[in-house]
Design an enzyme around this catalytic site. Structure first.
Site, short mmCIF file in Angstrom:
data_model
loop_
_atom_site.label_atom_id
_atom_site.label_comp_id
_atom_site.label_asym_id
_atom_site.label_seq_id
_atom_site.Cartn_x
_atom_site.Cartn_y
_atom_site.Cartn_z
N GLU A 121 39.08 13.89 28.25
CA GLU A 121 38.46 14.35 27.16
C GLU A 121 38.56 13.14 25.97
OE1 GLU A 121 40.00 18.10 25.97
OE2 GLU A 121 39.07 19.03 27.64
N THR A 142 47.19 17.48 22.05
CA THR A 142 46.02 17.13 22.78
C THR A 142 45.21 16.05 22.03
OG1 THR A 142 44.69 18.92 22.37
CG2 THR A 142 46.20 18.77 24.36
N ASP A 161 39.68 34.33 18.46
CA ASP A 161 39.87 32.88 18.80
C ASP A 161 38.52 32.06 18.09
OD1 ASP A 161 40.77 30.81 19.97
OD2 ASP A 161 40.09 30.92 21.72
N LYS A 195 33.48 27.44 16.14
CA LYS A 195 33.14 28.61 17.26
C LYS A 195 32.51 29.63 16.67
CE LYS A 195 37.28 27.99 20.27
NZ LYS A 195 38.52 28.68 20.67
N VAL A 200 40.63 24.02 29.68
CA VAL A 200 40.37 25.31 30.35
C VAL A 200 39.18 25.84 29.81
CG1 VAL A 200 40.97 26.30 27.97
CG2 VAL A 200 41.71 27.58 30.02
#
Ligand code: CA
Length: 688
Positions: free
Chosen positions: A84, A180, A319, A346, A556
């Site tokens: 990524e 990350t 989320d 999101k 994921v």
């Protein structure tokens, strides 16, 4: 890697190469970072420039000749898993990260390896990573590069040799923090956040001295237990927007990816994540906005002092992170020159905010959105459809937890005045988890998520968002879509725009594409044998323009079949293209078609429905919804491990494959529950 090791002999050459870097290398300092917009030879920071536009003024490769773009070199990593990163390019060397926070330095002209660094993250740490053991890149300052390791260390490496200069633990190792995201450096301060919003942590961002790793400041994004006193006056104020005993669940608000910086205003912008647990009713008794969850926060980079915030989703319960890519630009809106900040979080709205003050300018949904009744035109505050809160009944809501846009970088082209969004049409089933209890080693969302929408009330046609991926060209002034590319397969890739009036994007089916920035017509496409998810980069050396991307599955967000990606090459890789390049990828190894295991004697015992529920709670995050995965993480329906009770238990409870990242879940699952999960998986294998 393999193809070069045979050709060059070891240490002597390595020494010569690192000396080459040292001879060519100049320090990365404030002046050089501020001059990055006109520096075509390097890609100095994560988003290329502090405004994170990911736009390059290079036009040597353009709409006329992009058809001649050919492979210049490639470099294969030691893993197929989790690519990524955005590479940095400095003084002819490329610095790129791969799975497990490993760092690689390559010759940017040839792909030859100069050095590599393995922080040796312990295998069991993989269980704390919501979304695979990925890493999105390094930051540079002075003669060093900095990487955030999955286990929470921030590590400084000598740019010439890869030798470790210092390492500091930025997180409490007893908690389930991960890193990350890529660090950023402002004036010799290395800024780093962390992840773990599903694992019960409290988010923050920290600044460390690039010289010695000393902690300079820390800004918590959510308040802690009021009994312990507040970290600052602003958090004391924020605590008034929280209820119940949120601190027991961490609260969330992790800063796991996006940041941007305005040198004139001297403001650092951070994107803040979702609540922990997701379910607002469990997290905060269903009351309060919960600052600074799902917010963009402006800080003084010298001190970490709060300046302003804008919350994209008050009382977040789905989320809906605001960790998505932040881009700064100057736009003329309603006849007025505005210094803006843009984000497509999101929750499905494209926000344009005044970056000096945090004032809402305007927003518009860029995908189908059903959770809100609309935004207040003055404040940008969304109204929420009551059913979408899934308080009494389960609900299908669009977007879902994957978001209308995930971590894939956007780009903004000052040439076309368009933003380009790697967008997703998603929806998801949300159900209040009556049996919620905080558990070590599992996800703690307070939500039952399932793909079976049969008993879920669809909120305003959420089911229309069946799952799809688009590249959207978006006019941030008019707030409208200008063109789009629809992809057959869901999942998406990061973006790069150039003054050649091109937009580069990879796709999950392993193609690297160039589109006309003004029309969206595809002008070039190359099979790179593996999904491209991260943002491509471009730079110019010896009068040649290179375009570079990382190919390799990961994350994921791609574990489920509905957004699965395809891996056909053996390893993740860096691919570099230039006009008239002469390299060729190796032939693909023929893959045999998958066959389900022979489960006739599997004799699994237990309630399949309970097994499904526990699978969803513990296993789904990596192995995919309904046990369907076509990434590096095994598809358990096709796994021989489900045939034998004892063999399955040895893996799931005892952790005999911990060295491969599959740690034991004995603390989260009883042997009887593991057998029920096996019964569920066997039932799926039989049905294949
Ligand atoms: Ca999350």
């Amino acid at each position: 890697m393999r193809q070069f090791h045979s050709a060059i002999s070891g240490a002597l050459v390595a020494v010569a190469l690192t000396q080459l870097i040292a001879a060519n290398a100049a320090e990365v300092d404030a002046a050089r970072l501020h001059a990055a917009p006109s520096n075509n030879a390097d890609w100095l920071s994560h988003g290329r420039t502090y405004d994170e536009q990911r736009f390059s003024p290079l036009a040597r490769i353009n709409q006329t000749n992009v058809g001649e773009l050919k492979l210049a070199w490639f470099y294969d990593f030691d893993t197929t898993r989790g690519q990524e990163a955005t590479p940095l390019v400095i003084d002819g060397a490329m610095y790129v990260t791969s799975a497990w926070s490993k760092v690689f330095a390559l010759d940017a002209r040839t792909g030859r390896e100069l050095w590599r660094f393995d922080p040796k993250v312990a295998g069991p740490k993989a269980i704390d990573a919501c979304c695979d053991v990925v890493n999105r890149g390094v930051a540079a300052w002075g003669n060093r590069v900095f990487v955030g390791a999955l286990d929470g260390r921030l590590i400084a490496l000598d740019r010439a040799t890869g030798a470790q200069a210092w390492s500091v633990q930025t997180t409490d190792p007893t908690k389930r923090y991960t890193i990350t995201g890529a660090p950023r450096v402002i004036g010799g301060k290395v800024i780093i956040g962390n992840g773990g919003g599903e694992m019960g942590v409290r988010g923050y961002v920290s600044a460390y001295d690039a010289n010695d790793g000393k902690l300079l400041w820390r800004f918590y994004t959510v308040p802690g237990n009021p009994k312990d006193g507040f970290d600052s006056a602003v958090l004391e104020k924020a605590a008034k927007t929280w209820h119940g005993e949120w601190w027991k669940y961490g609260g969330g608000g992790t800063v796991w990816d996006s940041m941007a910086y305005d040198p004139q205003l001297d403001l650092l912008y951070i994107g803040v994540g979702n609540g922990s647990p997701w379910n607002h009713r469990i997290r905060s008794n269903g009351a309060g906005d919960n600052l600074f969850l799902s917010s963009i926060v402006a800080l003084k980079p010298a001190t970490g002092e709060y300046v302003w915030h804008f919350q994209t989703t008050p009382a977040e319960s789905w989320d809906f992170t605001a960790t998505q890519h932040i881009i700064l630009a100057d736009l003329t809106i309603d006849g007025r020159a505005r210094q803006v900040l843009m984000q497509a979080p999101k929750n499905g709205f494209f926000f344009v905010i005044d970056r000096a003050t945090g004032e809402f300018i305007h927003a518009k949904n860029y995908v189908n959105v059903t959770w809100t009744t609309g935004l207040d035109p003055k404040t940008g505050r969304p109204g929420v459809v009551p059913e979408a809160r899934y308080v009494r009944e389960p609900a299908m809501v669009a977007p879902g937890p994957l978001g209308a846009h995930n971590w894939y970088p956007m780009t903004f082209s000052p040439q076309t005045q368009l933003a380009y969004i790697p967008a997703l049409e998603t929806s998801n089933y949300y159900q209040h988890d009556d049996a919620f209890q905080f558990l070590e080693r599992t996800w703690n969302t307070g939500v039952v998520v399932s793909r079976d929408p049969a008993n879920a009330k669809s909120v305003a046609d959420a089911a229309k968002s069946k799952g799809g991926a688009m590249l959207l060209a978006w006019d941030p002034v008019a707030q409208r879509e200008v063109w789009r590319v629809n992809y057959q397969r869901a999942g998406n890739g990061g973006l790069l725009s150039t003054a050649g009036s091109l937009v580069f994007q990879g796709s999950v089916d392993g193609m690297f594409n160039a589109y006309a920035a003004d029309t969206g017509v595809r002008l070039w496409s190359q099979d790179v044998q593996n999904a491209i998810l991260g943002g491509p980069v471009t730079f110019e050396l010896d009068d040649e323009q290179y375009v570079v991307a990382l190919a390799g599955i990961g994350g994921v967000a791609l574990a489920g079949s509905s957004v699965g990606s395809q891996s056909r090459s053996e390893f993740g890789r860096v691919v570099a293209f230039k006009l008239g390049g002469k390299a060729a990828l190796p032939a693909l190894i023929a893959t045999t078609s998958r066959r389900p295991p022979d489960v006739r004697r599997a004799n699994a015992e237990g309630d399949i429905e309970v097994g499904h529920r526990n699978y969803t709670r513990v296993c789904m995050a990596c192995h995919g919804e309904n046990a369907s995965s076509n990434t590096a993480i095994p598809d358990l329906r096709y796994s021989n491990a489900i045939v034998e009770r004892e063999a399955f238990k040895a893996i799931v409870i005892d952790g005999v494959r911990a060295d491969k990242g599959m740690v034991g879940f004995g603390s989260a699952l009883s042997p009887a529950e593991v057998e029920e999960i096996r019964a569920y998986l066997v039932s799926l294998a039989i049905a294949l």
